[in-house]
Design a protein around this motif. Structure first.
Motif, PDB file in Angstrom:
ATOM      1  N   ASN A   1       0.804  -1.220   0.000  1.00  0.00           N
ATOM      2  CA  ASN A   1       0.000   0.000   0.000  1.00  0.00           C
ATOM      3  C   ASN A   1       0.837   1.269   0.000  1.00  0.00           C
TER       4      ASN A   1
ATOM      5  N   ASP B   1       1.680   3.175  -2.269  1.00  0.00           N
ATOM      6  CA  ASP B   1       1.157   4.229  -3.152  1.00  0.00           C
ATOM      7  C   ASP B   1      -0.332   4.493  -2.954  1.00  0.00           C
ATOM      8  N   THR B   2      -0.918   3.901  -1.918  1.00  0.00           N
ATOM      9  CA  THR B   2      -2.342   4.088  -1.662  1.00  0.00           C
ATOM     10  C   THR B   2      -2.567   5.382  -0.890  1.00  0.00           C
TER      11      THR B   2
ATOM     12  N   THR C   1       3.464  13.338   2.127  1.00  0.00           N
ATOM     13  CA  THR C   1       3.633  13.603   0.692  1.00  0.00           C
ATOM     14  C   THR C   1       2.454  14.353   0.098  1.00  0.00           C
TER      15      THR C   1
ATOM     16  N   ASP D   1      -0.732  13.198   0.105  1.00  0.00           N
ATOM     17  CA  ASP D   1      -1.888  12.323  -0.080  1.00  0.00           C
ATOM     18  C   ASP D   1      -2.251  11.561   1.197  1.00  0.00           C
TER      19      ASP D   1
ATOM     20  N   ASN E   1      -0.470   9.375   2.845  1.00  0.00           N
ATOM     21  CA  ASN E   1       0.225   8.103   2.990  1.00  0.00           C
ATOM     22  C   ASN E   1       1.548   8.349   3.701  1.00  0.00           C
TER      23      ASN E   1
END
Length: 133
Positions: free
Chosen positions: A32, A34-35, A88, A90, A92
């Motif tokens: 995950n 990049d989730t 970042t 997002d 995550n």
């Protein structure tokens, strides 16, 4: 004299179970990476093993589902990992390098635990055979 396999291997078997569960959690973190919004999780190995040691030393048994819940779980409670990486944008917080290093370290410790148990089993087999073969 009766041989207690639980006394011989119980604690080390529990350590391997926790290490296996921890590898699954870390693999989930890597999957995950990049989730958006995913938060890295981990199992506090030391805390789980201290709980298992306490339960073993105090001979705790559950007679009801609601009794001594915390110390008798299969694995430790999942915790969110504290990261040192800036967000970042997002949400995550998975640091792939830390996750890979943690996964490798846990895997090496798992392998060492397997070797230790294998040695115990080999010794037990020799004792049962009377030192022959």
């Amino acid at each position: 004299m009766a041989i207690s396999l639980d006394k011989l291997m119980g604690f080390h078997h529990k350590a391997l179970q926790v290490r296996t569960e921890r590898m699954e959690v870390i693999a989930g973190n890597l999957a995950n990476a990049d989730t958006p919004g995913y938060k890295a999780r981990d199992i506090d190995f030391q805390k789980v093993m201290q709980s298992a040691q306490y339960a073993r030393d105090h001979n705790l048994t559950r007679t009801n589902e609601n009794h001594i819940k915390g110390s008798m779980k299969g694995i430790g409670e999942l915790q969110y990992r504290t990261t040192h990486q800036p967000d970042t944008g997002d949400g995550n917080n998975v640091d792939v390098q830390i996750e890979r290093n943690t996964f490798l370290d846990n895997g090496l410790r798992y392998q060492a635990g397997m070797e230790f148990l294998n040695g115990k089993i080999t010794g037990m087999k020799k004792a049962l055979k009377g030192g022959q073969g």
